[in-house]
Design a protein around this motif. Structure first.
Motif, PDB file in Angstrom:
ATOM      1  N   UNK A   1      53.786  47.167  36.934  1.00 52.28           N
ATOM      2  CA  UNK A   1      52.458  47.551  36.451  1.00 52.28           C
ATOM      3  C   UNK A   1      51.862  46.513  35.494  1.00 52.28           C
ATOM      4  N   UNK A   2      52.615  45.447  35.192  1.00 53.80           N
ATOM      5  CA  UNK A   2      52.111  44.463  34.243  1.00 53.80           C
ATOM      6  C   UNK A   2      50.880  43.736  34.780  1.00 53.80           C
ATOM      7  N   UNK A   3      50.831  43.522  36.089  1.00 50.02           N
ATOM      8  CA  UNK A   3      49.735  42.744  36.652  1.00 50.02           C
ATOM      9  C   UNK A   3      48.404  43.475  36.590  1.00 50.02           C
ATOM     10  N   UNK A   4      48.452  44.800  36.582  1.00 43.59           N
ATOM     11  CA  UNK A   4      47.189  45.542  36.642  1.00 43.59           C
ATOM     12  C   UNK A   4      46.352  45.337  35.390  1.00 43.59           C
ATOM     13  N   UNK A   5      46.992  45.136  34.225  1.00 50.49           N
ATOM     14  CA  UNK A   5      46.228  44.945  32.993  1.00 50.49           C
ATOM     15  C   UNK A   5      45.402  43.666  33.070  1.00 50.49           C
ATOM     16  N   UNK A   6      46.043  42.565  33.543  1.00 46.35           N
ATOM     17  CA  UNK A   6      45.303  41.308  33.704  1.00 46.35           C
ATOM     18  C   UNK A   6      44.250  41.432  34.794  1.00 46.35           C
ATOM     19  N   UNK A   7      44.601  42.164  35.855  1.00 46.92           N
ATOM     20  CA  UNK A   7      43.669  42.295  36.974  1.00 46.92           C
ATOM     21  C   UNK A   7      42.405  43.039  36.584  1.00 46.92           C
ATOM     22  N   UNK A   8      42.571  44.108  35.807  1.00 45.98           N
ATOM     23  CA  UNK A   8      41.392  44.884  35.389  1.00 45.98           C
ATOM     24  C   UNK A   8      40.446  44.005  34.577  1.00 45.98           C
ATOM     25  N   UNK A   9      41.005  43.287  33.604  1.00 49.77           N
ATOM     26  CA  UNK A   9      40.172  42.434  32.756  1.00 49.77           C
ATOM     27  C   UNK A   9      39.508  41.333  33.578  1.00 49.77           C
ATOM     28  N   UNK A  10      40.271  40.726  34.481  1.00 49.25           N
ATOM     29  CA  UNK A  10      39.721  39.621  35.268  1.00 49.25           C
ATOM     30  C   UNK A  10      38.628  40.105  36.223  1.00 49.25           C
ATOM     31  N   UNK A  11      38.872  41.227  36.908  1.00 47.68           N
ATOM     32  CA  UNK A  11      37.868  41.755  37.827  1.00 47.68           C
ATOM     33  C   UNK A  11      36.604  42.186  37.082  1.00 47.68           C
ATOM     34  N   UNK A  12      36.794  42.692  35.873  1.00 48.06           N
ATOM     35  CA  UNK A  12      35.630  43.083  35.071  1.00 48.06           C
ATOM     36  C   UNK A  12      34.795  41.853  34.724  1.00 48.06           C
ATOM     37  N   UNK A  13      35.473  40.749  34.365  1.00 45.26           N
ATOM     38  CA  UNK A  13      34.735  39.516  34.056  1.00 45.26           C
ATOM     39  C   UNK A  13      34.024  38.977  35.302  1.00 45.26           C
TER      40      UNK A  13
ATOM     41  N   UNK B   1      40.269  53.380  25.471  1.00 42.46           N
ATOM     42  CA  UNK B   1      41.265  53.639  26.518  1.00 42.46           C
ATOM     43  C   UNK B   1      41.316  52.479  27.509  1.00 42.46           C
ATOM     44  N   UNK B   2      40.123  51.980  27.899  1.00 43.70           N
ATOM     45  CA  UNK B   2      40.074  50.830  28.793  1.00 43.70           C
ATOM     46  C   UNK B   2      40.720  49.613  28.134  1.00 43.70           C
ATOM     47  N   UNK B   3      40.436  49.415  26.852  1.00 46.54           N
ATOM     48  CA  UNK B   3      41.000  48.292  26.121  1.00 46.54           C
ATOM     49  C   UNK B   3      42.529  48.365  26.093  1.00 46.54           C
ATOM     50  N   UNK B   4      43.073  49.552  25.988  1.00 48.01           N
ATOM     51  CA  UNK B   4      44.536  49.708  25.957  1.00 48.01           C
ATOM     52  C   UNK B   4      45.159  49.305  27.293  1.00 48.01           C
ATOM     53  N   UNK B   5      44.418  49.506  28.383  1.00 50.09           N
ATOM     54  CA  UNK B   5      44.929  49.082  29.702  1.00 50.09           C
ATOM     55  C   UNK B   5      44.913  47.564  29.805  1.00 50.09           C
ATOM     56  N   UNK B   6      43.790  46.972  29.408  1.00 50.86           N
ATOM     57  CA  UNK B   6      43.657  45.530  29.545  1.00 50.86           C
ATOM     58  C   UNK B   6      44.632  44.777  28.639  1.00 50.86           C
ATOM     59  N   UNK B   7      44.990  45.371  27.515  1.00 49.23           N
ATOM     60  CA  UNK B   7      45.929  44.739  26.582  1.00 49.23           C
ATOM     61  C   UNK B   7      47.366  45.173  26.856  1.00 49.23           C
ATOM     62  N   UNK B   8      47.564  45.913  27.910  1.00 48.43           N
ATOM     63  CA  UNK B   8      48.880  46.382  28.353  1.00 48.43           C
ATOM     64  C   UNK B   8      49.592  47.203  27.277  1.00 48.43           C
ATOM     65  N   UNK B   9      48.803  47.978  26.534  1.00 53.83           N
ATOM     66  CA  UNK B   9      49.382  48.929  25.588  1.00 53.83           C
ATOM     67  C   UNK B   9      49.557  50.300  26.226  1.00 53.83           C
ATOM     68  N   UNK B  10      48.933  50.482  27.389  1.00 55.40           N
ATOM     69  CA  UNK B  10      49.045  51.733  28.142  1.00 55.40           C
ATOM     70  C   UNK B  10      48.750  51.416  29.599  1.00 55.40           C
TER      71      UNK B  10
END
Length: 255
Positions: free
Chosen positions: A1-13, A32-41
């Motif tokens: 699940x580590x890749x999804x945090x980077x993917x969300x941020x990158x796709x958003x950009x 909540x979105x920020x916690x996903x992108x920073x891989x805190x959740x």
């Protein structure tokens, strides 16, 4: 699940939206979105599905593939209604490279076709007649498509849409139930909602698959045969095999 945090941020950009904008579209808080992108959740499955639909990217891609390699969403090819990463590899002269699926790996292709590490491990060759696009070579097994021999390779070009199928042309198809097959296709989506697959060896009956069962489609570009047997010999051997099968069926009926 580590890749999804980077993917969300990158796709958003790539989409050009802020965290607040995306959070509002998903009906969640910005924190909540920020916690996903920073891989805190990690996002729950229902929101992973919503993210997949929002960015029009497959769930497999969100979870398994490093999408930060993509600088333009147009670099993602479509599979069904979603997109998946198909990086086009080139040699030192900028020519497209052809990935080859070894015979030993072909059985696992159904599980590995969307696995980035599996695809990156495939050997690659350069061919002079491949134009722009995504190319891959597949080993052929069986005798359903003479004069293609057992052990030959079919070089295919990736086809994004099933509606692009040209009736009577040959394709390598990755299907849910049969894995990799090389057949002559007929688009019957408007008539009966299926794709018809035909073998040139008439010992094999045609059959149909539903569009949702098709994972990949590659149009024939060329074949690499393992021997220099004349076509007439190959066709003769195919006829001999067919006659032997018919004789065996007759014997079974008599018994």
């Amino acid at each position: 699940m580590k890749k999804i945090s980077k993917n969300i941020a990158h796709l958003r950009h790539l989409r050009g939206v802020s965290q607040e904008y995306l959070a509002n579209d998903l009906n969640i808080t910005r924190s909540r979105l920020s916690s996903w992108e920073e891989h805190r959740a990690e996002p729950p499955i229902d929101l992973i599905v919503r993210l997949s639909e929002y960015f029009n990217v497959s769930i497999d891609s969100l979870l398994k593939i490093d999408l930060t390699k993509v600088n333009d969403l147009r670099d993602l090819l479509k599979i069904g209604g979603n997109r998946i990463l198909f990086p086009v590899m080139v040699d030192g002269e900028g020519k497209d490279l052809v990935e080859l699926v070894p015979i030993r790996a072909s059985a696992g292709y159904l599980q590995g076709y969307s696995d980035e590490s599996f695809i990156e491990s495939l050997p690659r060759i350069s061919l002079p007649f491949t134009d722009s696009g995504k190319f891959r070579g597949f080993p052929i097994q069986g005798d359903s498509m003479p004069p293609i021999e057992q052990g030959a390779y079919i070089i295919g070009k990736y086809v994004e849409e099933l509606t692009d199928i040209k009736d009577g042309k040959t394709y390598v198809v990755l299907t849910q139930n049969d894995g990799l097959v090389y057949k002559r296709l007929y688009n019957k989506l408007e008539e009966d909602g299926t794709i018809h697959l035909h073998s040139d060896n008439k010992a094999y009956y045609p059959y149909q698959v539903k569009p949702e069962e098709v994972f990949e489609l590659w149009s024939f570009v060329c074949s690499l045969n393992p021997s220099d047997s004349p076509i007439s010999d190959l066709v003769y051997n195919s006829i001999q095999n067919l006659q032997a099968d018919v004789a065996e069926l007759k014997n079974q009926r008599i018994a």
